[in-house]
Scaffold this motif. Structure first.
Motif, short mmCIF file in Angstrom:
data_model
loop_
_atom_site.label_atom_id
_atom_site.label_comp_id
_atom_site.label_asym_id
_atom_site.label_seq_id
_atom_site.Cartn_x
_atom_site.Cartn_y
_atom_site.Cartn_z
N PRO A 1 -7.17 13.60 -8.80
CA PRO A 1 -5.78 13.43 -9.26
C PRO A 1 -4.79 14.28 -8.47
N LYS A 2 -5.18 15.49 -8.09
CA LYS A 2 -4.29 16.33 -7.29
C LYS A 2 -4.14 15.79 -5.87
N ARG A 3 -5.22 15.17 -5.34
CA ARG A 3 -5.13 14.54 -4.02
C ARG A 3 -4.12 13.40 -4.08
N ALA A 4 -4.11 12.64 -5.16
CA ALA A 4 -3.15 11.56 -5.34
C ALA A 4 -1.73 12.10 -5.43
N GLU A 5 -1.55 13.23 -6.11
CA GLU A 5 -0.23 13.85 -6.19
C GLU A 5 0.25 14.30 -4.81
N LEU A 6 -0.66 14.85 -4.01
CA LEU A 6 -0.29 15.24 -2.65
C LEU A 6 0.18 14.03 -1.85
N ASP A 7 -0.47 12.89 -2.03
CA ASP A 7 -0.02 11.67 -1.36
C ASP A 7 1.43 11.35 -1.73
N LEU A 8 1.73 11.41 -3.02
CA LEU A 8 3.08 11.09 -3.48
C LEU A 8 4.11 12.11 -3.01
N MET A 9 3.67 13.34 -2.79
CA MET A 9 4.59 14.41 -2.38
C MET A 9 4.82 14.45 -0.87
N GLY A 10 4.09 13.61 -0.11
CA GLY A 10 4.36 13.53 1.31
C GLY A 10 3.26 14.01 2.22
N TRP A 11 2.06 14.25 1.70
CA TRP A 11 0.93 14.67 2.51
C TRP A 11 -0.20 13.64 2.48
N ARG B 1 7.37 2.43 -2.14
CA ARG B 1 8.05 1.19 -1.76
C ARG B 1 7.56 -0.01 -2.54
N ASP B 2 6.25 -0.10 -2.74
CA ASP B 2 5.63 -1.31 -3.27
C ASP B 2 5.25 -1.11 -4.73
N ARG B 3 5.86 -1.91 -5.58
CA ARG B 3 5.71 -1.69 -7.02
C ARG B 3 4.33 -2.06 -7.54
N LEU B 4 3.97 -1.41 -8.61
CA LEU B 4 2.76 -1.71 -9.36
C LEU B 4 2.98 -2.99 -10.15
N CYS B 5 2.04 -3.92 -10.06
CA CYS B 5 2.19 -5.23 -10.71
C CYS B 5 1.21 -5.47 -11.85
N LEU B 6 -0.02 -4.96 -11.70
CA LEU B 6 -1.06 -5.25 -12.68
C LEU B 6 -2.01 -4.07 -12.78
N VAL B 7 -2.39 -3.73 -14.02
CA VAL B 7 -3.43 -2.74 -14.25
C VAL B 7 -4.53 -3.45 -15.04
N GLN B 8 -5.72 -3.54 -14.45
CA GLN B 8 -6.82 -4.20 -15.13
C GLN B 8 -7.87 -3.17 -15.55
N MET B 9 -8.48 -3.40 -16.70
CA MET B 9 -9.40 -2.43 -17.30
C MET B 9 -10.58 -3.14 -17.95
N SER B 10 -11.68 -2.41 -18.06
CA SER B 10 -12.83 -2.91 -18.80
C SER B 10 -13.55 -1.73 -19.44
N LEU C 1 0.80 -1.22 0.00
CA LEU C 1 0.00 0.00 0.00
C LEU C 1 0.84 1.28 0.00
N HIS C 2 2.14 1.17 -0.25
CA HIS C 2 3.01 2.34 -0.26
C HIS C 2 3.62 2.49 -1.66
N TYR D 1 -12.02 3.76 -5.13
CA TYR D 1 -10.89 4.29 -4.38
C TYR D 1 -9.75 4.63 -5.35
N GLY D 2 -10.07 5.55 -6.25
CA GLY D 2 -9.11 5.96 -7.27
C GLY D 2 -7.89 6.64 -6.71
N ARG D 3 -7.99 7.21 -5.53
CA ARG D 3 -6.86 7.92 -4.94
C ARG D 3 -5.59 7.06 -4.93
N PHE D 4 -5.72 5.80 -4.54
CA PHE D 4 -4.56 4.91 -4.49
C PHE D 4 -4.07 4.53 -5.89
N ASP D 5 -5.00 4.13 -6.75
CA ASP D 5 -4.62 3.67 -8.09
C ASP D 5 -3.98 4.80 -8.91
N ILE D 6 -4.54 6.00 -8.82
CA ILE D 6 -4.00 7.13 -9.56
C ILE D 6 -2.57 7.43 -9.11
N ALA D 7 -2.34 7.37 -7.78
CA ALA D 7 -1.00 7.61 -7.26
C ALA D 7 -0.03 6.52 -7.69
#
Length: 204
Positions: free
Chosen positions: A185-195, A33-42, A29-30, A78-84
């Motif tokens: 998307p900006k909320r996801a960027e804030l997550d990546l930037m440390g907030w 640290r934790d790499r992206l492994c799979l992106v699934q779409m429909s 969930l980080h 819960y797009g916040r995590f996937d977008i980040a």
């Protein structure tokens, strides 16, 4: 219904339509640290298309173009995590977006159960299995059970969006929901930037 698995990128010429449901599987969930492994779409037609993201770090130009395409609405739960996670891996900020979890929290105020399993049970009568949620998504070869689980996370998002949009309109919350989706998307960027846990709107 069919599952299609690709290595590293979507195939050339694949058009999933103007509204694409997306979910990700990672090693944790980080995002740093934790790499992206799979992106699934429909595209909402009952088929799932999955891109196995390996550790080679190669770009995914077809997938990246779809994520950034302003004419393609991306559906998440819960797009916040996937977008980040995808921004960290591909360097592309996904937009425009719709999040069924945000929509649920805005209209299903009679409950605190907003997981995808809860939504599919109540709104469309589908009981999802979460048995593979914590499996090893970094494996070189994914099992059929893993792929079926990954597919289930995107196959119902179009139907959920339709149900949630009706409730958003009924409760007069469509406009505020759209504002939340636009900011996501900006909320996801804030997550990546440390907030990730700081409410920058709070007084304290």
């Amino acid at each position: 219904m069919a599952n299609h698995l690709y290595k590293d990128d979507l195939p050339d010429g694949l058009d999933l339509g103007p509204v694409v449901a997306i979910d990700c599987e990672t090693m944790g969930l980080h995002p740093h640290r934790d790499r992206l492994c799979l992106v699934q779409m429909s595209g909402g037609d009952g088929d799932a298309h999955m891109v196995q993201v390996r550790q080679n770090g190669v770009p995914a130009p077809n997938l990246e173009a779809m994520l950034a395409d302003p004419n393609v609405l991306k559906l998440f739960h819960y797009g916040r995590f996937d977008i980040a996670a995808m921004k960290h891996r591909f360097g592309v900020l996904c937009a425009p977006v719709y999040c069924t979890k945000i929509a649920s929290k805005l209209v299903r105020t009679y409950t605190d159960r907003h997981g995808l399993k809860n939504l599919t049970q109540e709104l469309i009568g589908v009981d999802l299995s979460k048995q593979q949620q914590s499996s090893d998504w970094g494996a070189e070869e994914l099992t059929k059970a893993q792929m079926d689980y990954a597919a289930s996370d995107v196959l119902h998002l179009h139907a959920l969006r339709e149900k949630l949009d009706i409730r958003l309109a009924r409760e007069g919350r469509s406009e505020i929901a759209q504002a939340c989706f636009d900011f996501l998307p900006k909320r996801a960027e804030l997550d990546l930037m440390g907030w990730p846990d700081t409410d920058i709107f709070a007084h304290t």
